[in-house]
Design a protein around this motif. Structure first.
Motif, PDB file in Angstrom:
ATOM      1  N   LEU A 112      22.902  -6.332  25.590  1.00 34.20           N
ATOM      2  CA  LEU A 112      22.819  -8.096  25.138  1.00 34.20           C
ATOM      3  C   LEU A 112      22.431  -8.774  26.281  1.00 34.20           C
ATOM      4  CD1 LEU A 112      25.676  -8.458  22.614  1.00 34.20           C
ATOM      5  CD2 LEU A 112      23.470  -8.086  22.024  1.00 34.20           C
ATOM      6  N   VAL A 113      22.546  -8.009  27.637  1.00 33.68           N
ATOM      7  CA  VAL A 113      22.301  -8.734  28.813  1.00 33.68           C
ATOM      8  C   VAL A 113      23.296 -10.018  28.750  1.00 33.68           C
ATOM      9  CG1 VAL A 113      20.545  -9.596  30.467  1.00 33.68           C
ATOM     10  CG2 VAL A 113      19.810  -8.342  28.584  1.00 33.68           C
ATOM     11  N   ALA A 114      24.600  -9.551  28.532  1.00 35.31           N
ATOM     12  CA  ALA A 114      25.681 -10.447  28.517  1.00 35.31           C
ATOM     13  C   ALA A 114      26.660 -10.299  29.506  1.00 35.31           C
ATOM     14  CB  ALA A 114      26.154 -10.648  27.114  1.00 35.31           C
ATOM     15  N   PRO A 115      27.509 -10.951  29.848  1.00 31.21           N
ATOM     16  CA  PRO A 115      28.751 -10.572  30.638  1.00 31.21           C
ATOM     17  C   PRO A 115      29.672  -9.820  29.903  1.00 31.21           C
ATOM     18  CG  PRO A 115      28.586 -13.100  30.885  1.00 31.21           C
ATOM     19  CD  PRO A 115      27.533 -12.553  29.794  1.00 31.21           C
ATOM     20  N   ALA A 116      30.191  -8.452  30.731  1.00 31.65           N
ATOM     21  CA  ALA A 116      31.002  -7.674  29.687  1.00 31.65           C
ATOM     22  C   ALA A 116      32.049  -8.040  29.143  1.00 31.65           C
ATOM     23  CB  ALA A 116      31.047  -6.684  30.832  1.00 31.65           C
ATOM     24  N   HIS A 117      32.879  -9.068  30.038  1.00 28.87           N
ATOM     25  CA  HIS A 117      34.117  -9.712  29.759  1.00 28.87           C
ATOM     26  C   HIS A 117      34.247 -10.851  30.132  1.00 28.87           C
ATOM     27  CE1 HIS A 117      38.586  -9.715  29.405  1.00 28.87           C
ATOM     28  NE2 HIS A 117      38.323 -10.182  28.479  1.00 28.87           N
TER      29      HIS A 117
END
Length: 329
Positions: free
Chosen positions: A192-197
């Motif tokens: 998702l090309v998003a921060p993992a957490h």
């Protein structure tokens, strides 16, 4: 928690609905455990709750054979967003959510979907999140709900409420992390090309505008620190690496992340501890060393405060709820 029903109502915003479909309705063969079974459940348009064509906002429509019955019997029920925060949700949906909760389902709202969950009474006396622009209205309409306008999401176990727009990604990743573990959530985050957490308590938005210049990005520093969590890193160490003073680093950190260097370090160490506890049987004192918390006692104190249970209990609970791997063919 592998069957997910999504409540689809007339005129609902399309972003959160599309997000849920993309995250939970896409084949994830790269994740070894069997993925979720997703069903869109039409509420209202057809007689008897047997599905139908539901017109969402912005030229989208959902055609589905599923209705209230599938929603009531799902493991997780998602309410993506509310079509009208000033009006009342469909009575059929309210009854179905209450019945699903009574049967043991986990209820999850994204953005203004919190208005629908609040209408069920299941948020009374609990902290809840919604889009910060609608937080005051939610508190006014449902005074028994403890609305927190700043956080990304709130997880009570049986009920999860998330903030608006991209915070929905954080909620989805949080659910995957709870159901399948950190490795699966990290894999999905990369796709998702998003921060993992991003912890649920992180601020929804940052008051100070981000600097226009990009040559002072903290990304290299964060990457450097994340690879050295096993060492006794301090804020002073980070400042030296960034060639700045601790005070200046703290100011840049808050502007870029909304938190402090120390809290960021602590959150990364807890996340690393979760991965180690999920992925093997290392002794707790060894886990404490590898994530930079030093001793087992220190790990227990900080881990319990952040996660809600001690490391031993977390490992036992995670392995107990982890889905069985799909049979190899």
């Amino acid at each position: 928690m592998r069957s997910i029903a999504v409540a689809v109502t007339e005129g609902m915003p399309a972003f959160e609905l599309a997000l849920v479909c993309h995250v939970f309705g896409t084949d994830r063969t790269e994740i070894p455990d069997s993925w979720y079974e997703l069903k869109l459940c039409a509420i209202g348009p057809a007689e008897g709750g047997t599905g139908g064509l539901v017109a969402a906002r912005s030229w989208f429509a959902a055609q589905t054979p599923y209705g209230v019955e599938e929603l009531v019997n799902a493991d997780t029920v998602m309410v993506p967003a509310s079509a009208d925060v000033h009006g009342d949700p469909p009575g059929e949906l309210i009854d179905a959510l209450r019945e699903a909760h009574r049967r043991g389902a986990r209820l999850v709202s994204l953005c203004t979907g919190a208005f629908t969950l609040a209408a069920t009474g299941l948020l009374d006396g609990r902290t809840a999140a919604t889009h910060w622009m609608h937080a005051r209205l939610l508190a006014e309409r449902y005074p028994a709900v403890l609305v927190d306008p700043s956080v990304l999401y709130v997880d009570h176990g049986d009920v999860v409420t998330g903030a608006g727009s991209t915070a929905g990604i954080d909620v989805c990743l949080h659910l995957v992390r709870e159901d399948f573990g950190s490795e699966a959530a990290n894999t999905l985050a990369r796709q998702l090309v998003a921060p993992a957490h991003r912890p649920g308590g992180q601020a929804q938005y940052i008051e100070a505008p981000l600097p226009e210049r990009t040559d002072d990005s903290l990304a290299p520093l964060l990457h450097w620190a994340a690879e050295r969590l096993h060492t006794p890193l301090t804020v002073a160490d980070l400042a030296r690496r960034a060639h700045t003073s601790p005070r200046t680093l703290a100011r840049r950190f808050h502007a870029a992340t909304g938190t402090t260097p120390l809290r960021w370090l602590q959150a990364q160490r807890i996340a690393r501890a979760r991965e180690l506890l999920e992925g093997g049987d290392l002794p707790v004192d060894r886990v404490a060393e590898l994530c930079g918390l030093g001793t087992a006692a220190n790990l227990r104190r900080h881990f319990t405060r952040a996660v809600g249970v001690p490391p031993h209990d977390y490992r036992r609970a995670f392995h107990a709820r982890r889905p069985a791997a799909a049979p190899q063919t």
